[in-house]
Design a protein around this motif. Structure first.
Motif, short mmCIF file in Angstrom:
data_model
loop_
_atom_site.label_atom_id
_atom_site.label_comp_id
_atom_site.label_asym_id
_atom_site.label_seq_id
_atom_site.Cartn_x
_atom_site.Cartn_y
_atom_site.Cartn_z
N GLY A 34 0.84 -1.19 0.00
CA GLY A 34 0.00 0.00 0.00
C GLY A 34 0.87 1.24 0.00
O GLY A 34 2.04 1.20 0.41
N PRO A 35 0.33 2.38 -0.45
CA PRO A 35 1.10 3.62 -0.44
C PRO A 35 1.35 4.10 0.98
O PRO A 35 0.76 3.58 1.94
CB PRO A 35 0.18 4.61 -1.20
N ASN A 36 2.24 5.07 1.13
CA ASN A 36 2.50 5.65 2.45
C ASN A 36 1.20 6.20 3.03
O ASN A 36 0.42 6.85 2.33
CB ASN A 36 3.54 6.77 2.35
N GLY A 37 0.96 5.93 4.31
CA GLY A 37 -0.25 6.42 4.95
C GLY A 37 -1.46 5.54 4.73
O GLY A 37 -2.58 5.91 5.11
N ALA A 38 -1.25 4.34 4.16
CA ALA A 38 -2.39 3.47 3.85
C ALA A 38 -2.89 2.71 5.08
O ALA A 38 -4.03 2.26 5.11
CB ALA A 38 -2.01 2.47 2.76
N LYS A 209 -8.38 0.80 3.88
CA LYS A 209 -9.35 -0.18 3.42
C LYS A 209 -8.65 -1.26 2.59
O LYS A 209 -7.80 -0.95 1.76
CB LYS A 209 -10.44 0.49 2.58
N LEU A 210 -9.05 -2.51 2.83
CA LEU A 210 -8.49 -3.61 2.06
C LEU A 210 -9.10 -3.59 0.67
O LEU A 210 -10.31 -3.72 0.51
CB LEU A 210 -8.78 -4.94 2.76
N ILE A 211 -8.24 -3.43 -0.34
CA ILE A 211 -8.72 -3.39 -1.73
C ILE A 211 -8.89 -4.79 -2.27
O ILE A 211 -9.92 -5.13 -2.88
CB ILE A 211 -7.74 -2.59 -2.62
N VAL A 212 -7.90 -5.64 -2.05
CA VAL A 212 -7.95 -7.00 -2.58
C VAL A 212 -6.94 -7.85 -1.80
O VAL A 212 -5.93 -7.34 -1.31
CB VAL A 212 -7.62 -7.00 -4.09
N SER A 213 -7.24 -9.13 -1.63
CA SER A 213 -6.29 -10.04 -0.99
C SER A 213 -6.51 -11.46 -1.51
O SER A 213 -7.60 -11.79 -1.99
CB SER A 213 -6.44 -10.02 0.54
N GLY A 214 -5.47 -12.27 -1.43
CA GLY A 214 -5.55 -13.65 -1.90
C GLY A 214 -4.25 -14.06 -2.53
O GLY A 214 -3.22 -13.38 -2.38
N SER A 215 -4.24 -15.18 -3.25
CA SER A 215 -3.02 -15.62 -3.92
C SER A 215 -2.72 -14.68 -5.09
O SER A 215 -3.62 -14.07 -5.65
CB SER A 215 -3.18 -17.06 -4.43
N VAL A 216 -1.43 -14.59 -5.42
CA VAL A 216 -1.01 -13.69 -6.49
C VAL A 216 -1.71 -14.02 -7.81
O VAL A 216 -2.24 -13.15 -8.50
CB VAL A 216 0.53 -13.75 -6.67
N ASP A 217 -1.74 -15.31 -8.16
CA ASP A 217 -2.35 -15.71 -9.43
C ASP A 217 -3.85 -15.40 -9.47
O ASP A 217 -4.37 -14.94 -10.48
CB ASP A 217 -2.12 -17.20 -9.67
N GLU A 218 -4.54 -15.66 -8.36
CA GLU A 218 -5.99 -15.41 -8.30
C GLU A 218 -6.29 -13.94 -8.47
O GLU A 218 -7.21 -13.55 -9.20
CB GLU A 218 -6.56 -15.90 -6.98
N ILE A 219 -5.51 -13.10 -7.82
CA ILE A 219 -5.75 -11.66 -7.88
C ILE A 219 -5.47 -11.13 -9.28
O ILE A 219 -6.21 -10.31 -9.82
CB ILE A 219 -4.90 -10.92 -6.84
N MET A 220 -4.38 -11.63 -9.89
CA MET A 220 -4.06 -11.17 -11.24
C MET A 220 -5.18 -11.55 -12.21
O MET A 220 -5.60 -10.75 -13.04
CB MET A 220 -2.74 -11.79 -11.70
N ALA A 221 -5.68 -12.78 -12.11
CA ALA A 221 -6.76 -13.22 -13.00
C ALA A 221 -8.03 -12.41 -12.75
O ALA A 221 -8.74 -12.03 -13.69
CB ALA A 221 -7.03 -14.70 -12.79
N GLN A 222 -8.30 -12.13 -11.48
CA GLN A 222 -9.49 -11.37 -11.11
C GLN A 222 -9.42 -9.94 -11.65
O GLN A 222 -10.40 -9.41 -12.19
CB GLN A 222 -9.62 -11.34 -9.59
N CYS A 223 -8.26 -9.32 -11.51
CA CYS A 223 -8.13 -7.92 -11.92
C CYS A 223 -8.04 -7.77 -13.44
O CYS A 223 -8.50 -6.78 -14.00
CB CYS A 223 -6.90 -7.30 -11.27
#
Length: 308
Positions: A34-38, A209-223
């Motif tokens: 996350g960015p600074n201050g996240a 706020k949590l934007i997205v979480s999970g395995s790297v492959d799952e998130i890449m496919a989702q996004c």
């Protein structure tokens, strides 16, 4: 091993964390991005029992750290971004001090310190003064301090910050070794490409706020909404673009750096049909490959660049 439940932290009228829910299983390494201050450091400090949440709770190996912090602390190893080192002591003395703080019996400390130094590859610096160590060695010494009491969960806040490329590689290899030892690790970092090499999970946070979480492959496919294919051809003409655009299993098609980038939306593992269609229509294909996971692209895709 770690679960945060609706974790919220307010500072007056400012909300640093909004109902954060994270989960790490035993042996996971999660990149906390996350960015600074996240809100990354605030989250880690709460999990480390150094801050109390406004609401919500955290479980470490099934223990509620808000109601039973003393029971949870032996399971946690915390390495802050700005760690404290005492310049006028030797490496072994520094570790001996913290071994005492961790209540490791005196007759066990020498062996425990030796084991920690071997893990971080600092055995030859045992008698050196802390002030004479390079920054990379000091970073490894702080990590040795963090694992002295053999915690199950490691909380590492920017462990590679300010290190040169060689020292960052050494830290990365060390973290991979700790994972093989069965440690569960939550690591915050801005060095995104390096996280992709050894993290099996990612959590991206912005404005608390949590934007997205999970395995790297799952998130890449989702996004991405599918698998991205990179195709290089002898010639890219309108006929190639029409062939690809006319396929039911192809979404977006674009040209980039002399290649055609295709978003494949069909059944997983069957994107070879795209190649077959091109060859069947006489297209001369030089290379055909699935795009590699890029955490920087993912980070830019899911965040808005808003700093709290």
């Amino acid at each position: 091993m770690l679960q945060t439940v609706n974790l919220t932290k307010n500072y007056g009228n400012f909300t640093a964390l909004h109902g954060l829910n994270l989960q790490l299983d035993a042996g996971d390494i999660m990149g906390f991005i996350g960015p600074n201050g996240a809100g990354k450091t605030t989250t880690i400090k709460i999990v480390a029992t150094l801050l109390k949440p406004t609401s919500g709770t955290v479980y470490v190996d099934g223990i509620d750290i808000c109601t039973n912090p003393e029971d949870a602390r032996p399971l946690i190893g915390y390495m802050p971004d700005l760690y404290g080192l005492y310049d006028d002591v030797k490496v072994w003395e520094y570790l001996d001090f913290f071994a005492s703080a961790y209540r490791i019996p005196a007759n066990q400390r020498k062996g425990t310190i030796q084991d920690a130094l071997e893990i971080v590859d600092l055995t030859t610096k045992r008698e050196a003064f802390v002030k004479d160590l390079s920054r990379g060695m000091q970073q490894r010494l702080c990590l040795a301090k963090t694992i002295l009491h053999n915690p199950k969960l490691l909380l590492l806040d920017e462990p590679a910050s300010g290190l040169d490329p060689r020292a960052r590689i050494e830290i990365k290899e060390l973290l991979s070794e700790l994972r093989k030892m069965g440690k569960t690790i939550l690591i915050s970092s801005h060095i995104l490409p390096e996280l992709a090499d050894f993290c099996n999970k990612v959590a991206i946070i912005e404005q608390g706020k949590l934007i997205v979480s999970g395995s790297v492959d799952e998130i890449m496919a989702q996004c991405k909404g599918g698998t991205e294919l990179r195709i290089k051809l002898v010639e890219v003409g309108d006929h190639v673009m029409k062939i690809l655009a006319g396929m039911d299993t192809v979404g977006d098609v674009r040209q980039e750096d002399g290649c055609v980038i295709v978003t494949y939306t069909g059944a997983p593992g069957e994107h070879f049909h795209v190649l077959n269609e091109l060859l069947k229509n006489g297209c001369q294909v030089l290379s055909f490959e699935e795009q590699q996971v890029d955490l920087e692209d993912l980070f830019m895709k899911v965040t808005k660049g808003i700093v709290s």
